[in-house]
Design a protein around this motif. Structure first.
Motif, PDB file in Angstrom:
ATOM      1  N   PRO A  49      57.931 -12.225  22.982  1.00 36.85           N
ATOM      2  CA  PRO A  49      58.487 -11.926  24.351  1.00 36.85           C
ATOM      3  C   PRO A  49      57.456 -11.419  25.337  1.00 36.85           C
ATOM      4  O   PRO A  49      56.044 -10.898  25.010  1.00 36.85           O
ATOM      5  CB  PRO A  49      59.376 -10.073  23.731  1.00 36.85           C
ATOM      6  N   ARG A  50      57.955 -11.577  27.110  1.00 36.88           N
ATOM      7  CA  ARG A  50      57.026 -11.413  27.569  1.00 36.88           C
ATOM      8  C   ARG A  50      56.192  -9.529  28.498  1.00 36.88           C
ATOM      9  O   ARG A  50      57.182  -8.998  27.666  1.00 36.88           O
ATOM     10  CB  ARG A  50      57.249 -11.831  29.553  1.00 36.88           C
ATOM     11  N   ALA A  51      55.220  -9.377  28.727  1.00 36.39           N
ATOM     12  CA  ALA A  51      55.263  -7.840  29.254  1.00 36.39           C
ATOM     13  C   ALA A  51      55.966  -7.187  30.249  1.00 36.39           C
ATOM     14  O   ALA A  51      56.068  -8.680  30.966  1.00 36.39           O
ATOM     15  CB  ALA A  51      53.823  -7.950  29.293  1.00 36.39           C
ATOM     16  N   ASP A  52      56.348  -5.890  30.251  1.00 35.35           N
ATOM     17  CA  ASP A  52      56.967  -5.442  31.337  1.00 35.35           C
ATOM     18  C   ASP A  52      55.968  -5.667  32.598  1.00 35.35           C
ATOM     19  O   ASP A  52      54.504  -4.762  32.377  1.00 35.35           O
ATOM     20  CB  ASP A  52      57.348  -4.279  30.751  1.00 35.35           C
ATOM     21  N   THR A  53      56.383  -5.700  33.824  1.00 34.80           N
ATOM     22  CA  THR A  53      55.094  -4.623  34.977  1.00 34.80           C
ATOM     23  C   THR A  53      55.974  -3.700  35.233  1.00 34.80           C
ATOM     24  O   THR A  53      56.870  -2.995  35.141  1.00 34.80           O
ATOM     25  CB  THR A  53      55.600  -5.560  35.812  1.00 34.80           C
ATOM     26  N   GLY A  54      55.576  -2.991  35.983  1.00 29.46           N
ATOM     27  CA  GLY A  54      55.407  -1.533  37.208  1.00 29.46           C
ATOM     28  C   GLY A  54      54.929  -0.810  36.603  1.00 29.46           C
ATOM     29  O   GLY A  54      53.359  -0.825  36.941  1.00 29.46           O
ATOM     30  N   ILE A  55      54.985   0.454  36.866  1.00 27.68           N
ATOM     31  CA  ILE A  55      54.350   1.588  37.278  1.00 27.68           C
ATOM     32  C   ILE A  55      54.645   2.262  35.026  1.00 27.68           C
ATOM     33  O   ILE A  55      54.553   2.525  34.741  1.00 27.68           O
ATOM     34  CB  ILE A  55      54.845   2.668  37.892  1.00 27.68           C
ATOM     35  N   TYR A  56      53.288   2.164  34.897  1.00 28.80           N
ATOM     36  CA  TYR A  56      52.594   3.074  33.595  1.00 28.80           C
ATOM     37  C   TYR A  56      51.998   4.274  32.703  1.00 28.80           C
ATOM     38  O   TYR A  56      51.143   4.450  34.196  1.00 28.80           O
ATOM     39  CB  TYR A  56      52.581   1.882  32.539  1.00 28.80           C
ATOM     40  N   GLY A 184      58.093  -1.005  23.324  1.00 27.77           N
ATOM     41  CA  GLY A 184      59.387  -1.286  24.380  1.00 27.77           C
ATOM     42  C   GLY A 184      59.372  -0.585  25.842  1.00 27.77           C
ATOM     43  O   GLY A 184      57.575  -0.022  25.893  1.00 27.77           O
ATOM     44  N   GLN A 185      60.204   0.193  26.884  1.00 30.37           N
ATOM     45  CA  GLN A 185      59.585   0.340  27.914  1.00 30.37           C
ATOM     46  C   GLN A 185      59.782   1.484  27.570  1.00 30.37           C
ATOM     47  O   GLN A 185      58.751   2.333  28.369  1.00 30.37           O
ATOM     48  CB  GLN A 185      60.885   0.404  29.015  1.00 30.37           C
ATOM     49  N   LEU A 186      59.683   2.104  26.315  1.00 30.24           N
ATOM     50  CA  LEU A 186      59.113   3.749  26.245  1.00 30.24           C
ATOM     51  C   LEU A 186      58.503   4.002  25.237  1.00 30.24           C
ATOM     52  O   LEU A 186      57.663   5.362  25.823  1.00 30.24           O
ATOM     53  CB  LEU A 186      60.712   4.678  25.670  1.00 30.24           C
ATOM     54  N   ILE A 187      57.492   2.967  24.858  1.00 30.91           N
ATOM     55  CA  ILE A 187      56.510   3.208  24.096  1.00 30.91           C
ATOM     56  C   ILE A 187      55.584   2.288  24.605  1.00 30.91           C
ATOM     57  O   ILE A 187      55.825   0.622  24.183  1.00 30.91           O
ATOM     58  CB  ILE A 187      57.366   3.504  22.401  1.00 30.91           C
ATOM     59  N   THR A 188      53.605   2.252  24.707  1.00 30.81           N
ATOM     60  CA  THR A 188      53.114   1.757  24.442  1.00 30.81           C
ATOM     61  C   THR A 188      52.172   2.274  24.205  1.00 30.81           C
ATOM     62  O   THR A 188      51.754   2.983  24.080  1.00 30.81           O
ATOM     63  CB  THR A 188      52.565   1.519  26.165  1.00 30.81           C
ATOM     64  N   VAL A 220      39.564   5.126  22.659  1.00 28.01           N
ATOM     65  CA  VAL A 220      40.464   6.105  22.334  1.00 28.01           C
ATOM     66  C   VAL A 220      41.878   5.019  21.716  1.00 28.01           C
ATOM     67  O   VAL A 220      42.281   4.277  22.072  1.00 28.01           O
ATOM     68  CB  VAL A 220      40.704   6.118  23.930  1.00 28.01           C
ATOM     69  N   LEU A 221      42.228   6.186  21.395  1.00 25.19           N
ATOM     70  CA  LEU A 221      43.726   5.662  21.078  1.00 25.19           C
ATOM     71  C   LEU A 221      45.039   6.630  21.685  1.00 25.19           C
ATOM     72  O   LEU A 221      44.647   7.810  22.643  1.00 25.19           O
ATOM     73  CB  LEU A 221      44.081   5.972  19.739  1.00 25.19           C
ATOM     74  N   SER A 222      46.100   5.728  22.711  1.00 22.28           N
ATOM     75  CA  SER A 222      46.760   6.304  22.953  1.00 22.28           C
ATOM     76  C   SER A 222      48.012   5.926  23.474  1.00 22.28           C
ATOM     77  O   SER A 222      48.213   5.192  22.671  1.00 22.28           O
ATOM     78  CB  SER A 222      46.451   6.087  25.135  1.00 22.28           C
ATOM     79  N   LEU A 223      48.762   6.514  23.795  1.00 23.09           N
ATOM     80  CA  LEU A 223      50.482   6.435  24.129  1.00 23.09           C
ATOM     81  C   LEU A 223      51.004   6.666  24.961  1.00 23.09           C
ATOM     82  O   LEU A 223      50.953   7.600  25.808  1.00 23.09           O
ATOM     83  CB  LEU A 223      51.015   6.705  22.848  1.00 23.09           C
ATOM     84  N   GLY A 224      51.872   5.639  25.659  1.00 20.79           N
ATOM     85  CA  GLY A 224      52.443   6.086  26.513  1.00 20.79           C
ATOM     86  C   GLY A 224      54.284   5.225  26.720  1.00 20.79           C
ATOM     87  O   GLY A 224      54.445   4.776  25.774  1.00 20.79           O
ATOM     88  N   GLY A 225      53.958   4.719  28.139  1.00 24.33           N
ATOM     89  CA  GLY A 225      55.110   3.934  28.769  1.00 24.33           C
ATOM     90  C   GLY A 225      55.854   3.080  30.160  1.00 24.33           C
ATOM     91  O   GLY A 225      54.479   3.633  30.720  1.00 24.33           O
ATOM     92  N   THR A 226      56.348   1.910  30.244  1.00 24.49           N
ATOM     93  CA  THR A 226      55.987   1.497  31.779  1.00 24.49           C
ATOM     94  C   THR A 226      57.320   1.588  31.713  1.00 24.49           C
ATOM     95  O   THR A 226      58.308   1.686  31.312  1.00 24.49           O
ATOM     96  CB  THR A 226      55.873   0.039  31.129  1.00 24.49           C
ATOM     97  N   TYR A 227      57.661   1.868  33.274  1.00 21.97           N
ATOM     98  CA  TYR A 227      58.428   2.328  33.666  1.00 21.97           C
ATOM     99  C   TYR A 227      59.114   1.689  34.753  1.00 21.97           C
ATOM    100  O   TYR A 227      57.849   0.790  35.381  1.00 21.97           O
ATOM    101  CB  TYR A 227      58.812   3.881  34.314  1.00 21.97           C
TER     102      TYR A 227
END
Length: 227
Positions: A49-56, A184-188, A220-227
């Motif tokens: 699967p390809r990476a999502d683009t946009g704001i993260y 997914g878009q909700l978790i990175t 550093v370990l981080s969690l986030g998302g792409t929107y």
């Protein structure tokens, strides 16, 4: 006989041309999307699967410490931060980030007289970096570089007990590597290691001029998302 042979050759040539013309006039056949070959191509695409683009955005914490001259005097401490970025293309991102750090002066070097609780050095910083992703899949190793500004606040009787450590503002150049996975878009999930080249160390005793090996590292370990 010769005339008969020439006639036979002409007839064969005409017949062959007509057969080729009939083959060229055959209607176009749609590919069979249920064929084993088509199914294999679709399965391969799903496996990568390809990476999502946009704001993260991402939020994380970890460990930071100092190298070189400051390593014996400042103990490793807690690091935390938040970053917001824009990925216009799977291979490139522009990122703005805030980071903070809590460190103590090592009392074994004889700099402390006051041993009250709490961190001795509180660091706040802002930075802008360019992130270069090495793949366009959802599992992305990457490199980064940019520019940043640190603000150091020295606590616990800064002018007396810490003997020379003082508040200061200075710049640095961050460089690092990392590994990001987009569930997914909700978790990175993001794991990053930075090394920051400091412009100066004026918050430390003597206002030292740092060399290439005098800097600050962070993991550093981080969690986030792409929107």
């Amino acid at each position: 006989m010769k005339a008969l042979g020439r006639g036979a050759l002409c007839t064969a040539a005409l017949w062959g041309g007509a057969a080729l013309a009939q083959m060229d006039d055959r209607p176009y056949e749609e590919p069979d999307l249920r064929s084993p070959e088509a199914v294999a191509v679709r399965d391969r695409d799903r496996e990568q699967p390809r990476a999502d683009t946009g704001i993260y955005a991402q939020l994380g914490g970890g460990l930071e410490g100092y190298t070189g001259q400051l390593a014996p005097e400042v103990t490793p401490g807690f690091s935390y931060g938040v970053a917001v970025g824009y990925r216009p293309h799977p291979f490139v991102a522009l990122e703005l980030g805030y980071s903070g750090g809590l460190s103590d002066i090592d009392d074994r070097v004889g700099l402390l007289e006051d041993t009250r609780g709490g961190p001795d050095i509180v660091r706040n910083a802002g930075q802008a970096v360019v992130v270069g992703n090495l793949t366009d899949t959802r599992l992305q190793p990457y490199v980064l570089a940019g520019i940043g500004v640190d603000r150091y606040n020295v606590r616990n009787d800064a002018r007396g007990a810490l003997r020379g450590f003082s508040d200061d503002t200075s710049g640095y150049v961050p460089a690092g590597v990392g590994l990001r996975y987009q569930v997914g878009q909700l978790i990175t999930a993001d794991a990053r290691v930075n090394y920051n080249f400091l412009f100066d160390q004026d918050f430390a005793p003597g206002g030292r001029e740092p060399g290439a090996l005098d800097g600050r590292y962070a993991a550093v370990l981080s969690l986030g998302g792409t929107y």
